[in-house]
Structures are given as structure tokens and as C-alpha cells.
Motif scaffolding. Structure first.
Motif, PDB file in Angstrom:
ATOM      1  N   ALA A 195       0.839  -1.206   0.000  1.00  0.00           N
ATOM      2  CA  ALA A 195       0.000   0.000   0.000  1.00  0.00           C
ATOM      3  C   ALA A 195       0.869   1.250   0.000  1.00  0.00           C
ATOM      4  O   ALA A 195       0.575   2.224  -0.713  1.00  0.00           O
ATOM      5  CB  ALA A 195      -0.926  -0.014   1.206  1.00  0.00           C
ATOM      6  N   ALA A 196       1.943   1.235   0.787  1.00  0.00           N
ATOM      7  CA  ALA A 196       2.845   2.393   0.841  1.00  0.00           C
ATOM      8  C   ALA A 196       3.556   2.604  -0.486  1.00  0.00           C
ATOM      9  O   ALA A 196       3.869   3.746  -0.853  1.00  0.00           O
ATOM     10  CB  ALA A 196       3.855   2.206   1.970  1.00  0.00           C
ATOM     11  N   SER A 197       3.818   1.531  -1.235  1.00  0.00           N
ATOM     12  CA  SER A 197       4.501   1.673  -2.528  1.00  0.00           C
ATOM     13  C   SER A 197       3.647   2.453  -3.525  1.00  0.00           C
ATOM     14  O   SER A 197       4.184   3.092  -4.431  1.00  0.00           O
ATOM     15  CB  SER A 197       4.869   0.299  -3.091  1.00  0.00           C
ATOM     16  OG  SER A 197       3.751  -0.378  -3.642  1.00  0.00           O
ATOM     17  N   CYS A 198       2.325   2.405  -3.359  1.00  0.00           N
ATOM     18  CA  CYS A 198       1.452   3.230  -4.201  1.00  0.00           C
ATOM     19  C   CYS A 198       1.593   4.708  -3.838  1.00  0.00           C
ATOM     20  O   CYS A 198       1.613   5.586  -4.706  1.00  0.00           O
ATOM     21  CB  CYS A 198      -0.001   2.818  -4.031  1.00  0.00           C
ATOM     22  SG  CYS A 198      -0.408   1.120  -4.467  1.00  0.00           S
ATOM     23  N   ALA A 199       1.680   4.972  -2.533  1.00  0.00           N
ATOM     24  CA  ALA A 199       1.626   6.347  -2.043  1.00  0.00           C
ATOM     25  C   ALA A 199       2.785   7.201  -2.524  1.00  0.00           C
ATOM     26  O   ALA A 199       2.637   8.417  -2.695  1.00  0.00           O
ATOM     27  CB  ALA A 199       1.568   6.351  -0.517  1.00  0.00           C
ATOM     28  N   VAL A 200       3.964   6.591  -2.751  1.00  0.00           N
ATOM     29  CA  VAL A 200       5.145   7.387  -3.119  1.00  0.00           C
ATOM     30  C   VAL A 200       5.144   7.794  -4.585  1.00  0.00           C
ATOM     31  O   VAL A 200       5.971   8.596  -5.007  1.00  0.00           O
ATOM     32  CB  VAL A 200       6.452   6.630  -2.792  1.00  0.00           C
ATOM     33  CG1 VAL A 200       6.519   6.249  -1.328  1.00  0.00           C
ATOM     34  CG2 VAL A 200       6.624   5.397  -3.681  1.00  0.00           C
ATOM     35  N   GLU A 201       4.213   7.277  -5.369  1.00  0.00           N
ATOM     36  CA  GLU A 201       4.264   7.496  -6.819  1.00  0.00           C
ATOM     37  C   GLU A 201       3.632   8.807  -7.264  1.00  0.00           C
ATOM     38  O   GLU A 201       3.669   9.138  -8.445  1.00  0.00           O
ATOM     39  CB  GLU A 201       3.592   6.328  -7.546  1.00  0.00           C
ATOM     40  CG  GLU A 201       4.374   5.030  -7.396  1.00  0.00           C
ATOM     41  CD  GLU A 201       3.763   3.881  -8.166  1.00  0.00           C
ATOM     42  OE1 GLU A 201       4.535   3.081  -8.709  1.00  0.00           O
ATOM     43  OE2 GLU A 201       2.514   3.785  -8.228  1.00  0.00           O
ATOM     44  N   GLY A 202       3.038   9.559  -6.322  1.00  0.00           N
ATOM     45  CA  GLY A 202       2.447  10.840  -6.669  1.00  0.00           C
ATOM     46  C   GLY A 202       2.590  11.825  -5.528  1.00  0.00           C
ATOM     47  O   GLY A 202       3.058  11.484  -4.435  1.00  0.00           O
ATOM     48  N   VAL A 203       2.198  13.066  -5.776  1.00  0.00           N
ATOM     49  CA  VAL A 203       2.244  14.120  -4.760  1.00  0.00           C
ATOM     50  C   VAL A 203       0.945  14.113  -3.976  1.00  0.00           C
ATOM     51  O   VAL A 203      -0.145  14.035  -4.554  1.00  0.00           O
ATOM     52  CB  VAL A 203       2.469  15.496  -5.410  1.00  0.00           C
ATOM     53  CG1 VAL A 203       2.401  16.602  -4.369  1.00  0.00           C
ATOM     54  CG2 VAL A 203       3.814  15.518  -6.132  1.00  0.00           C
ATOM     55  N   GLY A 204       1.056  14.173  -2.647  1.00  0.00           N
ATOM     56  CA  GLY A 204      -0.131  14.197  -1.815  1.00  0.00           C
ATOM     57  C   GLY A 204      -0.854  12.864  -1.834  1.00  0.00           C
ATOM     58  O   GLY A 204      -0.244  11.798  -1.939  1.00  0.00           O
ATOM     59  N   VAL A 205      -2.189  12.926  -1.766  1.00  0.00           N
ATOM     60  CA  VAL A 205      -2.993  11.711  -1.629  1.00  0.00           C
ATOM     61  C   VAL A 205      -3.463  11.167  -2.981  1.00  0.00           C
ATOM     62  O   VAL A 205      -4.248  10.215  -3.027  1.00  0.00           O
ATOM     63  CB  VAL A 205      -4.217  11.988  -0.724  1.00  0.00           C
ATOM     64  CG1 VAL A 205      -3.780  12.374   0.664  1.00  0.00           C
ATOM     65  CG2 VAL A 205      -5.117  13.075  -1.341  1.00  0.00           C
ATOM     66  N   GLY A 206      -2.978  11.726  -4.070  1.00  0.00           N
ATOM     67  CA  GLY A 206      -3.510  11.386  -5.386  1.00  0.00           C
ATOM     68  C   GLY A 206      -3.175  10.003  -5.896  1.00  0.00           C
ATOM     69  O   GLY A 206      -3.824   9.521  -6.828  1.00  0.00           O
ATOM     70  N   SER A 207      -2.169   9.321  -5.341  1.00  0.00           N
ATOM     71  CA  SER A 207      -1.759   8.032  -5.901  1.00  0.00           C
ATOM     72  C   SER A 207      -2.079   6.854  -4.984  1.00  0.00           C
ATOM     73  O   SER A 207      -1.523   5.768  -5.163  1.00  0.00           O
ATOM     74  CB  SER A 207      -0.253   8.050  -6.199  1.00  0.00           C
ATOM     75  OG  SER A 207       0.502   8.218  -5.010  1.00  0.00           O
ATOM     76  N   LEU A 208      -2.959   7.030  -3.997  1.00  0.00           N
ATOM     77  CA  LEU A 208      -3.295   5.933  -3.101  1.00  0.00           C
ATOM     78  C   LEU A 208      -3.925   4.777  -3.879  1.00  0.00           C
ATOM     79  O   LEU A 208      -4.750   4.983  -4.763  1.00  0.00           O
ATOM     80  CB  LEU A 208      -4.269   6.420  -2.023  1.00  0.00           C
ATOM     81  CG  LEU A 208      -3.775   7.568  -1.134  1.00  0.00           C
ATOM     82  CD1 LEU A 208      -4.847   7.938  -0.117  1.00  0.00           C
ATOM     83  CD2 LEU A 208      -2.473   7.198  -0.425  1.00  0.00           C
ATOM     84  N   GLY A 209      -3.535   3.550  -3.510  1.00  0.00           N
ATOM     85  CA  GLY A 209      -4.021   2.383  -4.228  1.00  0.00           C
ATOM     86  C   GLY A 209      -5.276   1.790  -3.616  1.00  0.00           C
ATOM     87  O   GLY A 209      -5.446   1.816  -2.391  1.00  0.00           O
ATOM     88  N   ASP A 210      -6.161   1.250  -4.458  1.00  0.00           N
ATOM     89  CA  ASP A 210      -7.314   0.528  -3.938  1.00  0.00           C
ATOM     90  C   ASP A 210      -6.906  -0.913  -3.627  1.00  0.00           C
ATOM     91  O   ASP A 210      -5.755  -1.316  -3.835  1.00  0.00           O
ATOM     92  CB  ASP A 210      -8.491   0.597  -4.903  1.00  0.00           C
ATOM     93  CG  ASP A 210      -8.195  -0.018  -6.269  1.00  0.00           C
ATOM     94  OD1 ASP A 210      -7.197  -0.753  -6.413  1.00  0.00           O
ATOM     95  OD2 ASP A 210      -8.967   0.253  -7.206  1.00  0.00           O
ATOM     96  N   ARG A 211      -7.856  -1.707  -3.117  1.00  0.00           N
ATOM     97  CA  ARG A 211      -7.491  -3.050  -2.683  1.00  0.00           C
ATOM     98  C   ARG A 211      -7.015  -3.917  -3.856  1.00  0.00           C
ATOM     99  O   ARG A 211      -6.061  -4.684  -3.705  1.00  0.00           O
ATOM    100  CB  ARG A 211      -8.666  -3.713  -1.963  1.00  0.00           C
ATOM    101  CG  ARG A 211      -8.285  -5.028  -1.272  1.00  0.00           C
ATOM    102  CD  ARG A 211      -9.409  -5.554  -0.427  1.00  0.00           C
ATOM    103  NE  ARG A 211      -9.650  -4.726   0.737  1.00  0.00           N
ATOM    104  CZ  ARG A 211      -9.218  -5.035   1.963  1.00  0.00           C
ATOM    105  NH1 ARG A 211      -8.507  -6.131   2.163  1.00  0.00           N
ATOM    106  NH2 ARG A 211      -9.500  -4.244   2.982  1.00  0.00           N
TER     107      ARG A 211
END
Length: 285
Positions: free
Chosen positions: A248-264
Motif C-alpha cells: 500500500a505504501a509503494s502506491c503512495a510514493v508514486e504521486g504528490v499528496g494523496v492522489g496516488s493511493l491504491g485501492d485493494r
């Protein structure tokens, strides 16, 4: 639908010439929503924070303050963050919370500037209680510059907490991450692209992440915390929760802010890819 409640300041974080919504509670609650949970936030903020606009889909209980907490962040090549706080909201007020949210499935104590009081977990009947340590480990100078400090009262602050989340950069010597096992059963130490370390009494486990191109690491540790506690609630398996959190954290680093959070579905896809890379011994994707 299971429910996660996060306590702490929402923030505005300076990025370039603009600002994005931040704060551990923002990342945690929005990540929980993406992963299929109902989420709520108890916070304190100024009138420039608009819950429906800034945290869509999240139930927000806000004490209005004269200002919203604001951070200016910069990172060195090793991922070490330098921060300045330019304004700070009032402490979180538990009295605002309705009875319906006093017994969440997961409670996440997520202060960023010492705004959550000691013994807070005792005011709830939560299935799992997590805590992100950064807000208790920050010293603010008169100019607002943030520096690490020793945790003043960990026994009181961590009473009732099941798992504590710390960054590899959070602690000043001579404190060590494993020291906190005196007060909590589990400690998760985030290590950026290296993944995380799960510490339990008598053992430790290295949990690699899925390396990705990093655009902005801000909030990745908070996403990791939310994903861990909700998956731990679902499975009761801390190692499975740790792998899920790392992806889940690996998704978060791919964009600025909350825009790249991954779904399940995306997190589960990355879990499969991570397992394949582990089997092949190849983490260079």
C-alpha cells in the motif's frame, strides 16, 4: 463495513509554490477508504480546511481553530526529512466525537505536533489500536523548525496501543526502536524503499516493499500504518499485515499528496508481483 477512526491534525503541506492536504490522519483515512473501509477523522483546523472538499468520503469531526497546522517539507538523498511548522492548530478535543464512533474497529492515534493527549486510547473501545510516533517525537523551535527529541512520556501516551509505527529517522540516540516493546506488543519501523521491520517481543522480521519510482515520500508511512492496522484486524496475522502495508505504501510514493493511493485490487496485484520478485530474487523493476 468495518470502521477506522484517526485522531490528529489535518495539515496543509507546502509543495513548490502551492499546498496540498496532509497530516497523518488525512493519508490514513483516505487510504482506508480506498481499501474498502468506512473512515472518520477527529481533528482541529482553521476555516481554510473544508472536510467535504479536502477529505471526500471521510466523516470528519472538526474543532475550529484559529489556524490549520502547516508544514514545509524537504528531503535529502537518504530520505531524511527537514520540516518547518509555520502554524499550529489547537489540540484535538475528544468531546466532539459522537458516541457512535467511540467503538471503532480500528483506532489510529496519529498526531503530527503533540496534539493527542496521554491515555487517549482508554477513552475508546476499539478492536485494534495503532499509533504513529512522529507527533510525540518532534521538538518545535521558536522559528518552527522541527527537530527530533526523546519521547517524554511513552508509558502514558502508548497505554492501550497494540502497534506503534516509527520511521527509521524518528528517534534521536540513544533511544532505539525496540525500546518501545516495553509499552506495546509490536513496533513497525518504516525504511523507505527498503521496506519495513516488524519488531515483536523476542523476534524481528524484515519485510521488503515493492520498489517503485519515488515522486514524493510524504505520507507513505501513514498509509503503511493504516493498511497494517486494518489488515491486521482482518487477518490477525502481523506478517501478512506488514506485507500488505508495504505494498500500500509503494502506491503512495508514486504521486504528490494523496492522489496516488491504491485501492485493494491494486495492493493485491502488487502483493502478487512482490512475491514473484522475492522468489526470483529480483527487485530491480
Amino acid at each position: 463495513m468495518p470502521r477506522l477512526l484517526a485522531l490528529g491534525h489535518v495539515t496543509w503541506d507546502r509543495v513548490g509554490q502551492g499546498e496540498v492536504i496532509g497530516g497523518a490522519v488525512s493519508y490514513a483515512a483516505l487510504a482506508a477508504r480506498k481499501l474498502g473501509w468506512e473512515a472518520a477523522v477527529l481533528t482541529s483546523a482553521g476555516h481554510d480546511f473544508e472536510p467535504a472538499r479536502d477529505l471526500p468520503g471521510v466523516e470528519v469531526f472538526t474543532a475550529r481553530s484559529r489556524a490549520t497546522t502547516r508544514f514545509v517539507n524537504s528531503y535529502d538523498d537518504d530520505g531524511r526529512r527537514e520540516q518547518t511548522v509555520t502554524s499550529r492548530a489547537d489540540d484535538v478535543d475528544l468531546s466532539l466525537l459522537p458516541d457512535a464512533w467511540r467503538a471503532p474497529d480500528v483506532l489510529l492515534l496519529a498526531p503530527v505536533a503533540g496534539e493527542v493527549g496521554p491515555g487517549t486510547a482508554a477513552s475508546f473501545e476499539a478492536g485494534i489500536v495503532g499509533a504513529t510516533g512522529q507527533g510525540w517525537l518532534r521538538e518545535l523551535s521558536p522559528s518552527g523548525r522541527v527537530s527530533p527529541r526523546a519521547w517524554p512520556r511513552p508509558a502514558a501516551d502508548l497505554s492501550g496501543v497494540h502497534v506503534l509505527f516509527l520511521s527509521r529517522h524518528d528517534l534521536p540516540p540513544p533511544q532505539a526502536h525496540a525500546d518501545f516493546l516495553e509499552w506495546v506488543p509490536m513496533v513497525v519501523v518504516t525504511r523507505g524503499w527498503k521496506g519495513l521491520t516488524l519488531l515483536v517481543r523476542g523476534a524481528s522480521y524484515e519485510v521488503p516493499t515493492l520498489p517503485r519510482r519515488e515522486v514524493d515520500p510524504t505520507g507513505a508511512g501513514d498509509v503503511c500504518a493504516a493498511a497494517f492496522v486494518l489488515r491486521y484486524h482482518e487477518t490477525g496475522d502481523p506478517l501478512e499485515a506488514a506485507a500488505f502495508a508495504a505494498c500500500a505504501a509503494s502506491c503512495a510514493v508514486e504521486g504528490v499528496g494523496v492522489g496516488s493511493l491504491g485501492d485493494r485490487a491494486e495492493v493485491e496485484r502488487r502483493l502478487v508481483l512482490r512475491e514473484r520478485l522475492l522468489e526470483d530474487g529480483d527487485f530491480d523493476e
